[in-house]
Design a protein around this motif. Structure first.
Motif, PDB file in Angstrom:
ATOM      1  N   ALA B 136       0.785  -1.749   0.132  1.00  0.00           N
ATOM      2  CA  ALA B 136      -0.101  -0.060  -0.122  1.00  0.00           C
ATOM      3  C   ALA B 136       0.452   1.389   0.557  1.00  0.00           C
ATOM      4  CB  ALA B 136      -0.868   0.017   0.663  1.00  0.00           C
ATOM      5  N   PHE B 208      -8.092   4.300  -5.532  1.00  0.00           N
ATOM      6  CA  PHE B 208      -7.205   3.894  -5.082  1.00  0.00           C
ATOM      7  C   PHE B 208      -6.161   5.565  -4.860  1.00  0.00           C
ATOM      8  CE2 PHE B 208      -7.827  -0.007  -7.404  1.00  0.00           C
ATOM      9  CZ  PHE B 208      -8.038  -0.679  -6.350  1.00  0.00           C
ATOM     10  N   ARG B 216      -6.117   1.559   1.400  1.00  0.00           N
ATOM     11  CA  ARG B 216      -4.969   0.918   0.579  1.00  0.00           C
ATOM     12  C   ARG B 216      -4.330  -0.970   1.378  1.00  0.00           C
ATOM     13  NH1 ARG B 216      -1.549   5.999  -0.903  1.00  0.00           N
ATOM     14  NH2 ARG B 216      -3.788   7.553  -2.165  1.00  0.00           N
ATOM     15  N   ILE B 233       0.387   0.032  -4.412  1.00  0.00           N
ATOM     16  CA  ILE B 233      -0.533   1.492  -5.448  1.00  0.00           C
ATOM     17  C   ILE B 233       0.914   2.468  -4.936  1.00  0.00           C
ATOM     18  CG2 ILE B 233      -1.880   2.900  -3.610  1.00  0.00           C
ATOM     19  CD1 ILE B 233      -3.844   0.621  -2.671  1.00  0.00           C
TER      20      ILE B 233
END
Lengths: 196, 460
Positions: B136, B208, B216, B233
């Motif tokens: 994330a 996102f 996330r 991400i």
């Protein structure tokens, strides 16, 4: 790690897709601090009923099946990264797992424990299931050197892929630690000049 | 050449290549816990190999810990031994351990980000498949087996073949009541449990970009449930703001320099992925699972699909559900809000917001298990504990708890549990238990009603 040899064996069929590592070894058996004894509890909740009696029609309990090859359904070993799953299968006596698809982490864990994952096509997997289910004494030959798996007494055979480095490790019984330790100087040099 | 976020982080960590074989990847941070590390310590000890970089390892106790009376000795003897073994191994090898009761103790994937151990652009591993959570932050983070734990102990490196790249883009505006958990359950239900095997998955798109770090983490956490070793991400201002001023985060100028580097990491315009999927946020609704793998999910208002595949049938039989039926009004006796997927402060805020002023249904046992001591303190500080207590919920102490039921927190045989965890495998939450995966909002609503309700009706 034990050296992997080409060998011939009967097989046990487990025709279920998406077998996750929680089924191979349930979490309540992960409290040990060594690698011993996991084979006793492989597929525990499928092999034994709630009262602890063996489930007679589960293939691993079915007396007609024997051998060191497990033929399993698609996407075998998904879920948890627990290497205890590989220890449990090895502990039970398996040397080879055949499936049309393996989960990544399980595949790596198997290779690190001398358990050979053999990935075959979906159509060949059907032939393998059919061979063992129609004749439980049917023998299979796994040749790591030539990367082939065949059904003995027939001309049915298929080749499989394996990373050449991992193949060398399996055949010679090497593990990654030996290799990485031999690279320590390069690793130390990298640490001094990290590009990030 | 145009590079993906994954390429950039991976390539920066390649130490060397084996001819015709894997690459040697350098690992920045190694997280360990009590269950998957003891055999790795044994291995090194037996081979007389020292731990190469103990200062890059952080340990916590989480999987096998009780969620009540943590100040007392652990009752179960094997669990106690395993926890003692971790403490002994860490002490002997100079590894930082946040053991049971420590103010930084918690689930490895909750405590590491909140301490700033997790940072963008890093490589991180842990003997736990949900290590994908840390992606994330724009790091390469993935679960490993115990043999690999030993390899990292010995060399701070792993031998790996570079995975292929996959991108899932979700654009648009999420409907009210649709949480990050619903987004990832939706993605897995569409792509299936093995669509990501052999890949690292990047999540992109404004859904996102507009998500909090907690959200996330929930998404990246479940990447492994579609087979992907990791999810990522791109780091952005949300990431930098979260990471800043945490215990292990670089400070002042050093932090600013890091941010400059982190800003170079997002995927280049025009970079090519091996596989790409595009989805619309408007198509996503609160999700729920009906089967025994996380891909068997439907919108809460839908009915269970039909499939003649024997494995599908076996799954429905285990769950005691039927094709064509809706799950609405299914009576539920157990609700679990916790796990490395949904045990962060935001998850408890959502639940508290829903249950405030309501009362838990009498038939329901509802366990709330924070992901860490810090989350637990925050719940108390924000007054959420009082809200939960007044509604009849039990706030327990941090740990993995009923997600995998290694401790006493087990769901009984044949009982359904609406759970915010990540796996609905057979027996995952206790022998014979039946898990229904959902968001913290759906879980909270189920606890209030004592049955599954169509939450969308309250938001439309």
């Amino acid at each position: 790690m034990e050296k992997f040899k080409t060998f011939i064996s009967q097989a046990i069929p487990l025709n279920i897709a998406n077998v996750d590592t929680d089924q191979i070894i349930p979490a309540r058996f992960l409290k040990a601090t060594d690698k011993k004894g996991f084979g006793d509890n492989v597929f525990r909740d499928w092999r034994f009923d709630k009262t602890g009696n063996p489930v007679s029609n589960f293939p691993l309990n079915n007396a007609i099946y024997s051998g060191t090859i497990l033929i399993a359904g698609d996407n075998f070993g998904c879920g948890s990264s627990r290497e205890h799953a590989a220890w449990a299968l090895v502990g039970f006596g398996f040397k080879v797992i055949v499936s049309s698809f393996f989960a990544d982490i399980f595949k790596g864990n198997a290779l690190n424990n001398g358990l050979l994952p053999v990935q075959v096509s979906e159509s060949f997997l059907i032939q393998l299931f059919s061979a063992v289910e129609s004749n439980s004494n049917c023998q299979f030959e796994v040749n790591l050197e030539n990367q082939t798996i065949s059904i003995r007494g027939t001309d049915l055979s298929e080749s499989f892929n394996i990373d050449p480095y991992k193949k060398t490790c399996m055949i010679n019984g090497y593990d990654d630690i030996d290799y990485l330790l031999s690279k320590r100087e390069i690793i130390e040099a990298f640490e001094l000049q990290k590009p990030y | 050449m145009k590079k993906t976020l994954f390429d950039k982080v991976w390539d920066a960590h390649v130490v060397d290549k084996v001819q015709d074989g894997p690459q040697i990847l350098y690992i920045d941070k190694h997280l360990i816990h009590e269950v998957t590390s003891p055999q790795a310590f044994n291995e090194l000890e037996a081979r007389k190999i020292p731990i190469f970089r103990p200062q890059q390892i952080i340990a916590t106790a989480d999987h096998n810990t009780p969620t009540q009376d943590q100040h007392l000795p652990v009752k179960d003897e094997m669990s106690r031994t395993q926890l003692a073994q971790l403490s002994k191994n860490c002490k002997k090898n100079n590894i930082t351990l946040y053991e049971l009761g420590h103010k930084y103790n918690g689930i490895v994937h909750v405590m590491a980000p909140e301490l700033g151990i997790t940072q963008p652009g890093m490589t991180m591993v842990c003997g736990d498949s949900h290590t994908s959570t840390h992606g994330a932050f724009g790091s390469i983070a993935f679960g490993i087996g115990t043999s690999q734990v030993a390899q990292v102990f010995a060399s701070q490196c792993l031998l790996l073949t570079k995975p292929k790249s996959l991108r899932v883009s979700v654009n648009g505006k999420l409907k009210n009541g649709v949480l990050p958990k619903d987004v990832i359950l939706y993605i897995i239900s569409k792509l299936g449990t093995n669509s990501g095997t052999g890949y690292f998955c990047e999540y992109a798109g404004d859904v996102f970009e507009n998500m909090s770090m907690e959200g996330r983490m929930t998404v990246c956490n479940m990447s492994i449930e579609m087979g992907a070793r990791g999810g990522m991400i791109a780091p952005d201002d949300t990431t930098f703001k979260y990471v800043k001023d945490r215990k292990f985060t670089p400070k002042n100028d050093e932090f600013n320099k890091k941010v400059d580097y982190w800003k170079t990491l997002p995927t280049d315009e025009g970079a090519v992925f091996d596989k790409e999927y595009f989805m619309d946020a408007e198509d996503i609704e609160p999700m729920i699972t009906y089967g025994t793998n996380p891909g068997m999910g439907i919108k809460i208002s839908e009915t269970i699909p039909t499939d003649n595949d024997p494995s599908f049938q076996k799954s429905l039989q285990y769950m005691n559900f039927q094709s064509g039926k809706s799950l609405i009004n299914t009576p539920i006796n157990f609700v679990f809000i916790g796990s490395c997927t949904n045990s962060r402060i935001e998850d408890f805020r959502v639940a508290a917001d829903y249950v405030k002023g309501k009362l838990k249904a009498k038939n329901v046992t509802a366990w709330l298990v924070p992901g860490s001591k810090q989350v637990e303190s925050q719940i108390i500080k924000e007054g959420l504990k009082d809200i939960f207590n007044e509604a009849g919920f039990e706030l327990r102490q941090p740990g993995c708890s009923a997600c995998l039921a290694m401790n006493e927190d087990k769901i009984p045989q044949n009982e359904y549990c609406v759970s915010t965890s990540n796996r609905n495998f057979e027996g995952r939450q206790g022998q014979g238990s039946r898990t229904i995966l959902a968001s913290p909002l759906v879980a909270a609503a189920t606890a209030i009603e004592g049955k599954i309700i169509d939450i969308t009706k309250q938001f439309n």
